[in-house]
Enzyme design. Structure first.
Site, PDB file in Angstrom:
ATOM      1  N   LYS A  66       4.327  -6.406   8.767  1.00 18.89           N
ATOM      2  CA  LYS A  66       4.025  -5.160   8.059  1.00 18.89           C
ATOM      3  C   LYS A  66       5.224  -4.225   8.194  1.00 18.89           C
ATOM      4  O   LYS A  66       5.641  -3.894   9.311  1.00 18.89           O
ATOM      5  CB  LYS A  66       2.768  -4.518   8.645  1.00 18.89           C
ATOM      6  N   ALA A  88       0.851  -1.189   0.000  1.00 19.88           N
ATOM      7  CA  ALA A  88       0.000   0.000   0.000  1.00 19.88           C
ATOM      8  C   ALA A  88       0.885   1.236   0.000  1.00 19.88           C
ATOM      9  O   ALA A  88       2.107   1.149  -0.171  1.00 19.88           O
ATOM     10  CB  ALA A  88      -0.929  -0.026   1.207  1.00 19.88           C
ATOM     11  N   ASP A 113     -11.472   2.358   9.476  1.00 23.47           N
ATOM     12  CA  ASP A 113     -11.251   1.959   8.085  1.00 23.47           C
ATOM     13  C   ASP A 113     -11.786   0.541   7.898  1.00 23.47           C
ATOM     14  O   ASP A 113     -11.100  -0.348   7.414  1.00 23.47           O
ATOM     15  CB  ASP A 113      -9.762   2.040   7.754  1.00 23.47           C
ATOM     16  N   ALA A 165       2.908   1.074   3.658  1.00 24.19           N
ATOM     17  CA  ALA A 165       3.638  -0.131   4.062  1.00 24.19           C
ATOM     18  C   ALA A 165       3.287  -1.295   3.162  1.00 24.19           C
ATOM     19  O   ALA A 165       2.377  -1.209   2.334  1.00 24.19           O
ATOM     20  CB  ALA A 165       3.303  -0.470   5.518  1.00 24.19           C
TER      21      ALA A 165
END
Length: 524
Positions: free
Chosen positions: A155, A133, A290, A136
């Site tokens: 991540k 993304a 989110d 990350a």
């Protein structure tokens, strides 16, 4: 302070938006005459293919050209329809945060730099990234626990993203200041404050320790909740640039057919999702902001597992009461109470008439009654409410707008599982229990307890307050008698700052003039 480089960045942004046809996609009816003329000129400069694309495609292409930090900015603005408009917010909501992966060697360097240990000492194996993304990317990995390998998700922050975002943010601040200066009617939206919120939100998201902390807090809050959980954090392998967590084997909520084939009860999943979100919001005041389908999985046991806690929202007690009383007022058709709540909370300026505001609230609520429950959307109700409050000079409340946007997404996910899902019936156990506990007799006891704690804290701070007041009074008296004085160093610093500002302004004007000349030449 704005620099010529910042003006050049703004010029590049404008050029990309023009070339990709975003400028001509802006509805012209609300634009002033000079802006409509500029829009027509922009139409002459856009790419030919842009004329045949949907607006969302134009936005996606433009933001992709601008780079990863603008993807993050676009995602943030998707949560602020009050700033960019409902239509553009809807387009940005579909913005795909899928970027090219960066080399594994750079990921290793980030891990070792953040954790201070060789990768080989931390993990038995790290595979190539499976997703990347704007901020990350995620790698599957394995660690040794109790003599056996355990799969984890790793991540890792994108190299150089902080510096790049800081530079792009300068341009955002300049645009916000210009907007407040030259478009007075937009000051109610507080564009500079919105930019500050973006800066703070993204700084938090770029520190993966804070995402791990959010995961840990949600895990504690939901420990006894049925049907919902989050991945466990591996704190030994977590730092500013890397977070390691439990690997989740599950089906993404976006794949409805796969969920059905696996034998999951879709209606129960929808009910669990909306109830979990409301519990996090009303009970805990801390929610995943989110919560789209890509960040929700269902494991083999039918548990909903939420991932990617880079964006979270918080609500104080006042905001939670505000939300609950609004929902309760609409359910009972007590529109005067809904209006009173807005004024009591200070969200609507006191110079407005409460009765007129209640009338506007009634215009939203009455069409709802009599409709089938499965067609009534709480998210739509809040959207209409915020549109009406604009007429009464209600200033933007970022935490409420984020809540409203998240509710839109969660409600959409629930109804994708079951289009006839009854949102109100599913919500009643959570909202009703919270209202009984917090808007009834228990509220008086809680308020008294909070008031007593506040009084004790005030009593403890009283000596310091008195001392500071005495010093302030003495300084004020001295200033009144002798005037306000700057020392030599302060005066010199003010002079240097003013000189830099003047030089930057002149350079910026020449840059803008040169760009305008180039555009005119291309048009002719």
């Amino acid at each position: 302070m704005s620099t010529p480089a910042t003006y050049l960045r703004i010029a590049r942004i404008g050029w990309v938006l023009v070339r990709e046809g975003v400028v001509t996609a802006i509805p012209p009816e609300n634009l002033p005459p000079f802006a409509r003329f500029a829009q027509k000129v922009a139409g002459l400069l856009e790419r030919r293919r842009a004329q045949f694309e949907e607006r969302s495609d134009r936005l996606s292409r433009a933001i992709g050209r601008l780079g990863p930090s603008y993807v993050k900015i676009g995602q943030f603005l998707a949560t602020r329809p009050d700033v960019v408009g409902a239509e553009f917010a809807a387009d940005l909501a579909f913005l795909q945060d899928r970027m090219a992966t960066f080399p594994v060697t750079e990921a290793y360097a980030a891990v070792e730099g953040s954790l201070g240990r060789p990768v080989a000492d931390l993990y038995s194996r790290i595979d190539d990234p499976i997703a990347a993304a704007s901020i990350a990317q995620v790698h599957p990995g394995w660690v040794m626990r109790d003599g056996r390998e355990e799969k984890v998700a790793i991540k890792v922050i994108r190299p150089g993203i902080r510096q790049r975002f800081a530079h792009d943010l300068e341009a955002m601040y300049l645009v916000a200041r210009l907007q407040e200066r030259f478009l007075p009617h937009t000051r109610r939206l507080r564009p500079v404050e919105v930019t500050k919120t973006l800066e703070q939100t993204t700084k938090v998201e770029m520190d993966l320790r804070l995402e791990a902390a959010a995961l840990s807090e949600i895990a504690e809050n939901t420990e006894n909740d049925e049907g919902f959980r989050v991945p466990r954090v591996d704190w030994e392998r977590t730092g500013r640039d890397v977070v390691t967590m439990e690997w989740i084997d599950g089906t993404r909520m976006a794949d409805v057919e796969a969920l059905r084939a696996a034998g999951h009860d879709l209606n129960r999943l929808a009910e669990t999702l909306i109830q979990s979100f409301l519990r996090h919001t009303l009970r805990d005041g801390f929610f995943h902001a989110d919560m789209h389908q890509g960040n929700l999985l269902v494991d083999r046991k039918g548990m909903i597992v939420a991932v990617d806690f880079g964006i979270v929202g918080r609500l104080g007690k006042k905001e939670r009461r505000f939300l609950a009383e609004i929902l309760f007022g609409f359910i009972t058709r007590d529109y005067r109470r809904v209006a009173d709540v807005h004024f009591e909370a200070g969200y609507v300026p006191s110079h407005h008439d409460v009765a007129s505001f209640a009338q506007a609230i009634r215009a939203i609520g009455e069409p709802i009654h009599g409709q089938p429950a499965e067609t009534i959307s709480m998210a739509k109700l809040l959207t209409l409410l915020f549109e009406v409050t604009e007429l009464f000079d209600m200033e933007t409340r970022p935490e409420l707008v984020m809540l409203q946007k998240t509710m839109v997404v969660v409600e959409g996910v629930s109804r994708s599982l079951n289009p006839r899902f009854n949102m109100w019936k599913a919500s009643e156990p959570v909202v009703g229990a919270w209202i009984r506990d917090n808007l009834g007799p228990k509220r008086v006891v809680t308020d008294l307890k909070d008031g007593l704690h506040a009084a004790l804290r005030l009593a403890e701070a009283a000596p310091e307050i008195v001392a500071k007041t005495e010093r302030f009074s003495r300084d004020l008296t001295e200033m009144a008698e002798h005037g306000l004085k700057f020392d030599a160093e302060t005066a010199e610093a003010i002079g240097r700052a003013e000189a830099r500002h003047t030089r930057s302004g002149r350079v910026a004007l020449w840059v803008i003039a040169l760009l305008l000349a180039i555009i005119v030449i291309k048009v002719l």
